[in-house]
Design an enzyme around this catalytic site. Structure first.
Site, PDB file in Angstrom:
ATOM      1  N   CYS A  51      -2.992  -7.205  -1.926  1.00  0.00           N
ATOM      2  CA  CYS A  51      -1.979  -6.379  -2.586  1.00  0.00           C
ATOM      3  C   CYS A  51      -2.273  -6.220  -4.072  1.00  0.00           C
ATOM      4  O   CYS A  51      -2.101  -5.135  -4.636  1.00  0.00           O
ATOM      5  CB  CYS A  51      -0.600  -6.969  -2.366  1.00  0.00           C
ATOM      6  SG  CYS A  51      -0.092  -6.895  -0.634  1.00  0.00           S
ATOM      7  N   GLU A  67       3.812  -4.359  -0.634  1.00  0.00           N
ATOM      8  CA  GLU A  67       3.223  -3.751  -1.827  1.00  0.00           C
ATOM      9  C   GLU A  67       2.333  -2.568  -1.455  1.00  0.00           C
ATOM     10  O   GLU A  67       2.355  -1.524  -2.107  1.00  0.00           O
ATOM     11  CB  GLU A  67       2.416  -4.793  -2.618  1.00  0.00           C
ATOM     12  CG  GLU A  67       3.239  -5.942  -3.143  1.00  0.00           C
ATOM     13  CD  GLU A  67       3.388  -7.111  -2.160  1.00  0.00           C
ATOM     14  OE1 GLU A  67       3.770  -8.199  -2.615  1.00  0.00           O
ATOM     15  OE2 GLU A  67       3.111  -6.948  -0.946  1.00  0.00           O
TER      16      GLU A  67
END
Length: 164
Positions: A89, A58
């Protein structure tokens, strides 16, 4: 939010990225940022490949998207990821102003194969004094020590600053 068919297309791509990443020595995670204008940016988990604990799929997708659009603000974008984002993330997506996150496998699926981030979720639920890693605020002791807010004062007085 995209249609269910588009979501499936993007999630399938994120899962495929994760599978290919495993074949190339990376972790089993892949991500895709789709910007408001439809541009797509991939991210792969490169933690062990680059010895960078922040190189989650991510985060690498966010980095690629921001570099690609030449802006740190991803307002209007959607993050598609092969697995539920960990706290780092998710925080990165919030800082990037991503509008939404769509994920495939969840944190329990990841934990079942050794990627258990429960302790990170629990860390923030603990009272500060009971956390596993001490996080303490600096208190100046000398008269020559900088004040804790000096960088903010400098920032506030900087006419050329870029707000974020």
């Amino acid at each position: 939010m995209e249609s269910p068919q588009k979501q499936e297309k993007y999630l399938s791509r994120a899962i495929d990225l994760a599978i290919r990443n495993v074949d190339n020595g990376g972790g089993p995670f892949g991500a895709l940022i789709v910007t408001a204008d439809g541009r797509e940016f991939e991210g792969l988990n490169r933690v062990t490949a680059t010895n960078d604990p922040t190189a989650h799929a991510e985060v690498t997708a966010i980095r690629a998207a921001c570099a690609g659009i030449e802006n740190f603000d991803l307002t209007g974008a959607t993050l598609y990821t092969s697995c539920e984002p960990c706290p780092m993330c998710l925080a990165s997506a919030l800082w990037a102003r991503v509008d939404s996150v769509v994920f495939a496998a969840d944190r329990h699926d990841a934990a079942a194969v050794g990627f258990d981030d429960a302790e990170f979720y629990e860390f923030f639920d603990q009272p500060v004094a009971e956390r596993s890693m001490p996080v303490v605020q600096y208190t100046p002791v000398g008269t020559d020590a900088p004040t804790p807010t000096a960088p903010f004062e400098q920032w506030t007085n900087l006419e050329s600053r870029i707000e974020y």
